[in-house]
Design an enzyme around this catalytic site. Structure first.
Site, PDB file in Angstrom:
ATOM      1  CG  HIS A   1     -48.812 -16.945   6.765  1.00  0.00           C
ATOM      2  ND1 HIS A   1     -49.585 -17.410   7.659  1.00  0.00           N
ATOM      3  CD2 HIS A   1     -48.559 -15.724   7.353  1.00  0.00           C
ATOM      4  CE1 HIS A   1     -49.559 -16.544   8.885  1.00  0.00           C
ATOM      5  NE2 HIS A   1     -49.043 -15.558   8.313  1.00  0.00           N
TER       6      HIS A   1
ATOM      7  CD  GLU B   1     -45.547 -16.055   9.503  1.00  0.00           C
ATOM      8  OE1 GLU B   1     -45.588 -15.044   8.826  1.00  0.00           O
ATOM      9  OE2 GLU B   1     -46.064 -15.944  10.342  1.00  0.00           O
TER      10      GLU B   1
HETATM   11  C1  G6D Z   1     -48.169 -12.943  10.536  1.00  0.00           C
HETATM   12  O1  G6D Z   1     -46.989 -11.626  12.388  1.00  0.00           O
HETATM   13  C2  G6D Z   1     -48.061 -11.802  11.761  1.00  0.00           C
HETATM   14  C3  G6D Z   1     -49.218 -11.904  12.417  1.00  0.00           C
HETATM   15  O2  G6D Z   1     -49.684 -10.784  13.540  1.00  0.00           O
HETATM   16  C4  G6D Z   1     -50.625 -11.896  11.641  1.00  0.00           C
HETATM   17  O3  G6D Z   1     -51.941 -11.620  12.382  1.00  0.00           O
HETATM   18  C5  G6D Z   1     -50.499 -13.338  10.900  1.00  0.00           C
HETATM   19  O4  G6D Z   1     -49.405 -13.268  10.258  1.00  0.00           O
HETATM   20  C6  G6D Z   1     -51.759 -13.467   9.980  1.00  0.00           C
HETATM   21  O5  G6D Z   1     -47.710 -14.028  11.235  1.00  0.00           O
END
Ligand code: G6D
Length: 348
Positions: A179, A312
């Protein structure tokens, strides 16, 4: 290649270590033994100035909860599971609803909040850090003892390769990603609206008002979601569009076309930094930090909307009635094997 380890804090009496991996030109990453979190991706600009191209909190203690999942390994599943419910082999699995009415990013204590065992290795051409973790059956509601090996490798060619391997002794769900939020201007000097983006994709996964897949896919040619011809992220982000409205910006899953070509390209003209993404994952969720948290960044400011883009690579999230579950299913004894490569270069 060089790897250094330093102790940078403690969470619940356990030592938080930071590993720095560098190639001979200074390109590299800093990574924590907690959550597999990448705090720095250090990349030269067109003048050779090395800066961080991912979002980073100033206070190490913020990474314990990591409200926006900066740089973290996400699992067992990435993104949302609608209503926190899935049926596998006629068994109803119920997960924590840590994302409103849904489960998200592996539940309350997903992989992003685990201390992981670390192995490192370096030679002339590459250096890696590998995380080993045994996720016990029942952890966060997932069946099966899951053996996980995640490796981050840097190369002399300024590549960062993330590889994910896993196997389980029962049928289970696995959908891993990282992420990291990218901003190629370096040290978050400006937002990402002027970054050019290319995505090798003709479809997104439609979501409902709760941001979970409906089960339909949408053809995106000519819509704000169409990045088959590179355009700035900011060009269409404020367009009147139902899907954009739901996410308050881009927060969607693009279905990637097949083949080994570049799947995503991000380019920032002023710095000259370009990032090409290659992957064997079938989809990518892009999130333009539409709802930033309040925590201070390394650069002594709070993050603003659109300050960065999370890229992601993963399988599609899971909608109601088992929608898209098959893409996250890992059968007993099978090997989960995914790889994503970020390749950095300078385009003047
Ligand atoms: C992810 O898709 C989700 C988002 O909605 C979220 O708030 C973020 O992670 C922290 O990508």
């Amino acid at each position: 290649m060089e790897i250094l380890k330093s102790l940078i804090g403690e969470f619940d009496n356990k030592e938080v270590e930071s590993y720095s991996l560098r190639n001979s030109k200074g390109f590299g990453i800093n990574v924590l033994n907690y959550g597999g979190i990448i705090t720095d991706v250090l990349v030269p600009d067109k003048n050779g100035l090395i800066e961080n191209v991912v979002m980073k909190y100033k206070d190490i203690n913020v990474y314990k909860e990591n409200p926006s999942y900066y740089g973290a390994l996400i699992g067992r599943t990435s993104g949302r599971i609608a209503d926190g419910k899935v049926i596998i082999n006629d068994n109803l699995l119920e997960f924590n609803k840590n994302y409103g009415i849904n489960q998200g990013h592996g539940g309350n204590i997903g992989f992003s909040k685990k201390f992981l065992n670390v192995i490192t290795s370096a030679n002339e051409d590459e250096a890696y850090i590998e995380f080993d973790y045994l996720s016990p059956s029942g952890e966060e509601g997932y069946p099966g003892n899951l053996n996980l090996k995640v490796r981050y490798t840097i190369t002399e060619e300024d590549e960062l390769k993330l590889s994910y391997r896993a196997n389980s002794d029962e049928d289970t769900l696995v959908n891993l990603t990282n992420h990291s939020y990218f901003n190629l201007s370096g040290n978050c000097k400006e937002d990402i609206l002027n970054h050019h983006l290319y995505i090798d994709s003709d479809f997104i996964i439609e979501v409902n008002e709760n941001s979970v897949p409906t089960g339909d896919i949408i053809e995106i040619g000519g819509t704000p979601f169409d990045f088959t011809n590179p355009k700035t992220i900011g060009r269409d982000i404020e367009e009147e569009d139902y899907q954009l409205n739901i996410g308050q910006g881009y927060d969607h899953c693009w279905v990637l076309n097949g083949g080994n070509d570049v799947k995503i390209r991000l380019y920032h003209k002023e710095s000259g930094r370009q990032m090409d993404v290659y992957t064997n994952q079938n989809s990518v969720v892009l999130y333009t930090l539409n709802f930033p948290d309040e925590e201070l960044l390394e650069w002594n400011k709070k993050p603003n909307r659109r300050d960065a883009i999370a890229i992601e690579t993963q399988s599609p999230p899971i909608g109601r009635d088992n929608v898209f579950v098959k893409y996250s299913l890992l059968k007993k004894g099978e090997e989960y094997n995914k790889e994503t490569i970020y390749k950095f270069s300078i385009i003047k």
